[in-house]
Design an enzyme around this catalytic site. Structure first.
Site, PDB file in Angstrom:
ATOM      1  N   SER A 110       0.786  -1.244   0.000  1.00 12.88           N
ATOM      2  CA  SER A 110       0.000   0.000   0.000  1.00 12.88           C
ATOM      3  C   SER A 110       0.813   1.286   0.000  1.00 12.88           C
ATOM      4  O   SER A 110       0.235   2.366  -0.140  1.00 12.88           O
ATOM      5  CB  SER A 110      -0.961   0.012   1.193  1.00 12.88           C
ATOM      6  OG  SER A 110      -2.090  -0.790   0.914  1.00 12.88           O
ATOM      7  N   LYS A 113       0.190   3.697  -2.798  1.00 17.04           N
ATOM      8  CA  LYS A 113      -0.807   4.769  -2.760  1.00 17.04           C
ATOM      9  C   LYS A 113      -0.154   6.150  -2.728  1.00 17.04           C
ATOM     10  O   LYS A 113      -0.791   7.149  -3.081  1.00 17.04           O
ATOM     11  CB  LYS A 113      -1.733   4.577  -1.567  1.00 17.04           C
ATOM     12  CG  LYS A 113      -2.628   3.331  -1.681  1.00 17.04           C
ATOM     13  CD  LYS A 113      -3.508   3.168  -0.458  1.00 17.04           C
ATOM     14  CE  LYS A 113      -4.557   2.058  -0.641  1.00 17.04           C
ATOM     15  NZ  LYS A 113      -4.001   0.703  -0.511  1.00 17.04           N
ATOM     16  N   SER A 167      -6.101   3.278   4.278  1.00 18.61           N
ATOM     17  CA  SER A 167      -5.570   2.506   3.153  1.00 18.61           C
ATOM     18  C   SER A 167      -6.670   1.845   2.333  1.00 18.61           C
ATOM     19  O   SER A 167      -6.548   0.703   1.896  1.00 18.61           O
ATOM     20  CB  SER A 167      -4.590   1.436   3.657  1.00 18.61           C
ATOM     21  OG  SER A 167      -3.652   1.105   2.670  1.00 18.61           O
TER      22      SER A 167
END
Length: 402
Positions: A110, A113, A167
């Site tokens: 993640s 991102k 997230s």
């Protein structure tokens, strides 16, 4: 062609200073990264990374071309961590303070991102209200989600907070779609274009959220470039330090409103924390990006492939930040290239790319001087070629990421 490193006042552990005019550097033995034993973890087979491109491994300085440890000469040993690769850098000057395998390929999870944020934040109006689609909700079952619902209407700011605090993978799909104006696949293409612009040539996104995908890789060095672009945005800095926010009720979908909290423990437990991003998949293991300020100095840490025992990813990042803050301000083993630097036109004068200048904030473009006074060779990428500029133009062939 060989990249050339000019004489330095502070040398790196893995690279002795090279006299001005030298045409190469001698190979040095790899220094093992300090690692702490971690419990064995069950993980899917690691996909094969792309073939190494020598020019890409030298971006930021020849000393960074190592699978092992690189720190300034005379520096205290960094803390032992479970991360397979990491890097500590100065957000403002761009100096790289040290790292372990800074250009080794890793799987992002993640922290990907952040590339989405670096790409789409400038394109989207945070006050605009938008509708979540069924396609946005197409995420891996059981993966991280903030709780948005198809047909729900939310401000873009709310979606950003759902992405960065919790997230949310559905938030990533929505922001990639909205930022591209078409769909999330177009958003991923924009992310890859942004990575190229930032100089993150070892980064290839396949999903906007960081959910594992074939051919999806990054490196600790590239993550630092991406994080620097994010922290240059005031809106990102505000989002990264937001502790909690409300996801509004969606009456048409019969869902209640609820609160979400920031999952990055650094902002609660580390004095001077500026925020960052956590990540985890079974394949990537724990990944982390965090930044903090101390004594007017802002540092960022990036790490890949960590285990949560004996200490969690953010704690490993905090320990490396502590180590970075102990180093003198002029200590460096390389530098973060500036946005657009590697895509400079072939006709640009060498002095425009390689000449030293005053330290610049993260938002600035153009080369930055490392505190040690080093002048680093600059690799310029244009289309399918790489131009190494050092007194003249030396052409190199660049390989495109798969």
């Amino acid at each position: 062609m060989r990249a050339v490193l000019l004489a330095a006042t502070t040398s790196a552990v893995l690279l002795a200073p090279v006299p001005v005019g030298a045409t190469g550097v001698s190979a040095a033995p790899t220094v093992r990264c300090p690692r702490v034993p971690a419990p064995a973890a069950s993980r899917p087979p690691r996909p094969s990374p792309p073939p190494a491109v020598p020019e890409q491994r030298m971006i930021g300085g020849a000393a960074l071309d190592t699978a092992g440890l690189v720190v300034p000469a005379g520096a205290a040993a960094p803390p032992r961590v479970t991360a397979t690769s990491w890097l500590v850098a100065d957000l403002d000057s761009g100096q790289v303070l040290g790292g372990c395998g800074p250009h080794e390929y890793g799987t992002p999870a993640s922290v990907q991102k952040l590339l989405l944020a670096a790409t789409m934040l400038p394109k989207l109006d945070p006050k605009q209200t938008v509708t979540i689609t069924d396609a946005d909700m197409n995420i891996e079952p059981g993966s991280s989600a903030v709780g948005l619902v198809a047909g729900g209407r939310y401000t873009i700011e709310t979606i950003w907070l759902g992405l960065l605090l919790n997230s949310g993978n559905e938030a990533a799909n929505a922001l990639a779609r909205l930022g591209s104006g078409t769909d999330s696949a177009a958003g991923v293409r924009a992310m890859n274009e942004q990575a190229h612009h930032l100089g993150a040539l070892q980064t290839h996104a396949v999903t906007p959220s960081g959910l594992d995908g074939k051919g999806q890789f990054t490196s600790a060095y590239d993550l630092a470039l991406i994080a620097r672009a994010c922290f240059a945005e005031p809106t990102f800095r505000r989002y990264a330090l937001t502790e909690q926010t409300s996801i509004p009720v969606q009456r048409a979908q019969r869902t209640k409103g609820f609160e979400i909290q920031n999952e990055n423990q650094l902002i609660y437990r580390y004095p001077g924390a500026l925020g960052g991003k956590t990540g985890f998949t079974d394949l990537a293991r724990h990944t982390y990006v965090g930044a903090a300020e101390r004594g007017g100095r802002r540092l960022v840490v990036t790490l890949l492939g960590a285990e949560s025992a004996p200490v969690r990813g953010w704690e490993q990042g905090a320990a490396l930040l502590d180590w970075g803050f102990t180093l003198p301000r002029d200590a460096a083993v390389g530098r973060l290239v500036e946005p657009g630097e590697l895509t400079a036109t072939p006709s640009a004068a060498p002095s425009a790319l390689a000449a030293p200048g005053a330290p610049r904030p993260a938002a600035a473009s153009g080369p930055a001087r490392t505190g040690s006074g080093w002048l680093w060779s600059v690799t310029a990428v244009s289309g399918a070629t790489v131009v190494a500029l050092l007194g003249g133009l030396l052409w190199r062939r660049r390989r495109r990421m798969p």
